[in-house]
Design an enzyme around this catalytic site. Structure first.
Site, PDB file in Angstrom:
ATOM      1  N   ASN A  56      -9.993  -0.529  -0.256  1.00 41.44           N
ATOM      2  CA  ASN A  56      -8.530  -0.442  -0.209  1.00 41.44           C
ATOM      3  C   ASN A  56      -7.973  -0.949  -1.544  1.00 41.44           C
ATOM      4  OD1 ASN A  56      -5.818  -0.831   0.280  1.00 41.44           O
ATOM      5  ND2 ASN A  56      -6.101  -1.873   2.244  1.00 41.44           N
ATOM      6  N   HIS A  58      -3.323   6.817   2.655  1.00 41.04           N
ATOM      7  CA  HIS A  58      -3.722   5.515   2.101  1.00 41.04           C
ATOM      8  C   HIS A  58      -5.092   5.162   2.672  1.00 41.04           C
ATOM      9  CE1 HIS A  58      -4.039   1.425   1.072  1.00 41.04           C
ATOM     10  NE2 HIS A  58      -3.822   0.981   2.299  1.00 41.04           N
ATOM     11  N   CYS A 108       0.812  -1.224   0.000  1.00 39.70           N
ATOM     12  CA  CYS A 108       0.000   0.000   0.000  1.00 39.70           C
ATOM     13  C   CYS A 108       0.844   1.272   0.000  1.00 39.70           C
ATOM     14  CB  CYS A 108      -0.940  -0.007   1.203  1.00 39.70           C
ATOM     15  SG  CYS A 108      -1.955  -1.487   1.243  1.00 39.70           S
TER      16      CYS A 108
END
Ligand code: UT7
Length: 325
Positions: free
Chosen positions: A282, A252, A113
């Site tokens: 996500n 993020h 990520c």
């Protein structure tokens, strides 16, 4: 050293949308649980033969158009991804050919990520020291391909998509500071057990569902809040700025509760924190760059604004970056 900035951005999200209500029919979950625990309402999922490289290419085309440069001008392509089309060759090589960017050196990086922030920082070095003039940095993921659609602990979280940025020398503003970190002692918290050289694919690994994401969400949650807070403090100090100077934080998008907890620890008003997790879930390395694209598109960023990207993921890795837009 040259001053380096982002001169064009673009994103691509698959048309197909999977809602929390759809997931209610697949596993023992509820829209209410997903929305209150994560902030997610829906996510984009690939269809019709789409995969990471095809999404990366589309996002890259938008970024090149926005930067007003041709594919042949690109000297370097870096794709951040943990879901490449195949173990090798790289997604960067595939899109180099499809874009017609035949002068570009190409490679992928795996920093989960934090991948886009890592890739941005790598590309910055090449341009800052004069090796290359134009770099294309992409974050692209097909997490739906490695999601266990029978595991309610993880399948409600992830989505697919891609974002891209073109970097070059700029006369003012640009990337003011970047900070990257890793704690390799907790790789067990988020990983895919099989499919690599340690546990190659076999009937057993498929039957025991080892090709899917395994995650200890609770533990990660606490580390994410701590690490993203620290990374933001460090990178801002490096840039010689204070939190009151920041116009927008683009974190993020793993969990709205993580993001708001980081904002609270840093003493930042909620209206200075960009959230788009509700519509995307996500998307790992595509998360911060698609959020940046949407913040720009939505008029949340204007010229001269101070932007802080802040990311955390499997590895465990983290990265933050201050950009004067
Ligand atoms: O991308 C970067 C890395 N990733 C992260 O940083 C993710 C960090 N972690 C998280 O975002 C959160 O930990 C999750 C969203 C994954 C989970 O939220 P949580 O508040 O930490 O829930 P939990 O794991 O503590 O589970 C609470 C309960 C459990 O039930 P019991 O044991 O209390 O009876 C779970 O079984 O919620 C249950 N649960 C669910 N219930 C309905 C877990 N998933 C679901 C679900 N629907 N989808």
């Amino acid at each position: 050293m040259k001053r380096v900035g982002i001169i064009g951005i673009g994103e691509y999200l698959p048309k197909r949308i999977l809602t929390n209500q759809d997931l209610e029919k697949m596993v023992d979950t509820s829209d209410e649980w997903i929305a209150t625990r994560t902030g997610i309402k829906e996510r984009h999922i690939v269809s019709n033969g789409e995969a990471t490289a095809s999404m990366a290419e589309k996002a890259a085309r938008h970024a090149l158009e926005d930067a007003k440069i041709k594919a042949l001008d690109i000297d370097l392509i870096i794709v951040a991804t943990i879901t490449p089309d195949m173990p090798f060759p790289s997604v960067a090589s595939i899109i180099q050919h499809n874009l017609g960017a035949r002068h570009a050196a190409c490679f992928d990086i795996s920093a989960a990520c934090a991948g886009f922030v890592y890739a941005l920082s790598i590309a910055q070095q090449f341009i800052a020291c004069g090796t290359y003039k134009f770099a294309l940095v992409v974050g692209a993921e097909t997490l739906s391909a490695v999601t266990d659609w029978e595991d309610r602990n993880t399948c409600v979280l992830f989505g697919d998509g891609a974002g891209a940025a073109v970097l070059s020398e700029v006369s003012s503003g640009g990337i003011l500071s970047a900070y990257l970190g890793c704690d390799g002692s907790r790789t067990d918290l988020l990983y895919i057990p099989a499919g690599g050289s340690r546990n190659p694919a076999s009937k057993y690994t498929v039957e025991t569902r080892q090709h899917y994401i395994k995650m200890q969400g609770n533990e990660l949650f606490k580390i994410a809040v701590k690490t993203m807070t620290e990374a933001a403090e460090i990178v801002l100090k490096q840039a010689g700025l204070r939190f009151s100077d920041v116009d927008l934080i683009i974190p993020h998008q793993a969990n709205a509760r993580i993001i708001l907890a980081v904002g609270k620890k840093l003493g930042i008003d909620e209206d200075k924190i960009f959230l788009n997790i509700e519509k995307h879930g996500n998307i790992s390395s595509a998360s911060t760059i698609t959020a940046l694209c949407e913040a720009v598109k939505g008029g949340r960023i204007k010229k001269g604004d101070i932007i802080l990207l802040d990311a955390f993921g499997a590895g465990l890795v983290w990265g933050a970056c201050v950009i004067k837009w």
